[in-house]
Scaffold this active site. Structure first.
Site: not given
Ligand code: IMP
Ligand code: MG
Length: 178
Positions: A43, A98, A102, A164
């Site tokens: 990402g 990053e 999220d 992407r």
């Molecule tokens: P976390 O571990 O829940 O904080 O998620 C982080 C990862 O989730 C990011 O590196 C993204 O790959 C993916 N992610 C979270 N939200 C989105 C979004 O709105 N679009 C695309 N990927 C997301």
């Molecule tokens: Mg990611």
């Protein structure tokens, strides 16, 4: 605009501005330090490429791969390291790059991981932050843009590995999920 995109949330021009501002801060904060900039694949690939080119200082770079959401749009809460960095972080300053924070699970895991590998400091630069969705608190030193609780794609961010390569960040049409 791509046919699956409902609305552009961040244009190419705005992305350039955001990246430039972040690079200026990072250059200033790390000017006298030996920094390793670690991108979280896939990402952050586009963001990382633009960010490191915007830096004045010559820092080292590396990459990690962590387990993703697979084809879902929700975090499972479990994070696995699939590919490690290829240099020692012992005694070094690490800056994780990053695409978006999220739930916080991914970055919480990575920050702890680099500290167990005896990094001197571990900080985070994220292009986007969705604070409303946080499950675990993670200190984030550099945030490009705070966004609401919407699922975004483009500029590296995907939905089931698609979108992407879009040069802007957009919100998907709801029918793509159902
Ligand atoms: P976390 O571990 O829940 O904080 O998620 C982080 C990862 O989730 C990011 O590196 C993204 O790959 C993916 N992610 C979270 N939200 C989105 C979004 O709105 N679009 C695309 N990927 C997301
Ligand atoms: Mg990611």
């Amino acid at each position: 605009m791509h046919k699956d995109i409902e609305k552009i949330l961040v244009s190419e021009e705005e992305l350039k501005e955001i990246v430039k501002k972040l690079a200026e801060k990072i250059d200033k904060d790390y000017s006298k330090k030996e920094l390793i900039i670690v991108g979280v694949l896939k990402g952050s690939a586009l963001f990382m490429a633009d960010l490191i080119r915007a830096l004045e200082n010559d820092f080292k770079i590396d990459f990690v791969v962590v387990s993703s959401y697979a084809n879902a749009s929700e975090s499972s809460g479990r994070v696995n390291l699939i590919k490690d960095v290829s240099q020692s972080v012992k005694g070094k300053d690490v800056l994780i790059v990053e695409d978006i924070i999220d739930s916080g699970n991914t970055l919480n895991f990575l920050v702890n991981y680099f500290y167990t590998k005896n990094a001197d400091s571990v900080k985070i630069v994220t292009l986007f932050d969705k604070p409303d969705r946080r499950q675990v608190e993670v200190p984030v030193q550099y945030v490009g843009k705070i966004i609401p609780d919407v699922f975004i794609v483009g500029y590296g961010l995907d939905y089931a590995e698609n979108y992407r390569t879009l040069p802007y960040v957009g919100i998907l049409k709801p029918e793509i999920y159902s």
